[in-house]
Design an enzyme around this catalytic site. Structure first.
Site, PDB file in Angstrom:
ATOM      1  CG  ASP A   1      -2.138   1.084   1.126  1.00  0.00           C
ATOM      2  OD1 ASP A   1      -2.294   1.434  -0.074  1.00  0.00           O
ATOM      3  OD2 ASP A   1      -2.719   1.446   2.194  1.00  0.00           O
TER       4      ASP A   1
ATOM      5  CG  HIS B   1      -1.176   4.195  -5.193  1.00  0.00           C
ATOM      6  ND1 HIS B   1      -0.688   3.082  -4.498  1.00  0.00           N
ATOM      7  CD2 HIS B   1      -2.614   4.110  -4.570  1.00  0.00           C
ATOM      8  CE1 HIS B   1      -1.292   2.672  -3.609  1.00  0.00           C
ATOM      9  NE2 HIS B   1      -2.510   3.325  -3.624  1.00  0.00           N
TER      10      HIS B   1
ATOM     11  CG  HIS C   1      -5.693  -0.493   0.015  1.00  0.00           C
ATOM     12  ND1 HIS C   1      -5.513   0.726   0.069  1.00  0.00           N
ATOM     13  CD2 HIS C   1      -6.765  -0.978   0.337  1.00  0.00           C
ATOM     14  CE1 HIS C   1      -6.722   1.082   0.769  1.00  0.00           C
ATOM     15  NE2 HIS C   1      -7.554   0.003   0.780  1.00  0.00           N
TER      16      HIS C   1
END
Ligand code: SAH
Ligand code: MG
Length: 205
Positions: A136, A139, A164
């Protein structure tokens, strides 16, 4: 296993839905016998609280990797910037102080090892097999691919890789986490378990 958290989860800043957190907790409890757990992207400790509490219950350890300088979206002027987490002296984000507060108030300092480092650097000399990895972190496509490359190979047979922010429909969100979920599946090393909200879950064969 009933979920009992030592502090109010809503008092911790973060980006994790309750059903996702509870699933992380159950998964970490299940793999405790296989090896320690590692997360990339702790921020202020929301996921850390779920994973760490499961580890504590089973005498296991969570390695919580984060450089604490924030992802792209946490920088000043960006959508998820939080001025309370900005270190004006350094001119940088710093969520480590908040993570430490979470760990101390939840009495998790004996079960969570914070690794304050870019994921790639933390992985450089890593050799310990892992029961579970939760990704996580950043991104961007490059960050997500690097996290997969760095950590997925350390998940033991029967262990869990959780990712995630899985959005199969590009209209719903960025594709980098979904791309590494697909990469894991296409590698043949993992089988997919049902996704929970935006939490992708794979089990190592
Ligand atoms: N899991 C958290 C949310 C994580 S937000 C929760 O439950 O609330 C993403 C985090 O990833 C940020 O704290 C950011 O500092 C960290 N991050 C982004 N890129 C990283 C990298 N390359 N290495 C280490 N940490 C990174
Ligand atoms: Mg996330």
């Amino acid at each position: 296993m009933p979920l009992t958290l030592p502090v109010d989860i809503d008092s911790i800043k973060g980006f994790l839905a309750q059903d996702e957190g509870e699933t992380l907790y159950q998964l970490a409890a299940e793999v405790a016998k296989l090896g320690p757990v590692l997360e990339v992207g702790s921020y202020c400790g929301k996921s850390t609280l779920y994973l760490g509490s499961a580890c504590k219950l089973h005498n296991n350890t969570l390695f919580a990797v984060d450089h604490h300088r924030g992802s792209e979206e946490h920088q000043p002027g960006e959508q998820y910037h939080d001025p309370e987490l900005f270190d004006a002296g350094a001119g940088l984000m710093d969520s480590f102080r908040s993570l430490r507060h979470t760990l101390r108030s939840a009495d998790l300092e004996q079960n969570v090892v914070p690794v304050v480092s870019p994921s790639e650097i933390a992985a450089r000399h890593w050799q310990t097999p892992l029961g579970m990895v939760f990704i996580d972190g950043g991104h961007s496509e490059a960050a997500a691919q690097t996290d997969y490359q760095s950590w997925a190979k350390h998940v033991v047979s029967g262990g869990i890789l959780a990712i995630h922010d899985i959005f199969p429909n590009p209209a719903d969100g960025g594709q980098a986490p979904y791309n590494i979920w697909k990469r894991a599946l296409n590698s043949g090393l993992f089988e997919a378990l049902p996704t929970v909200n935006t939490l992708g879950i794979l089990r190592r064969r």
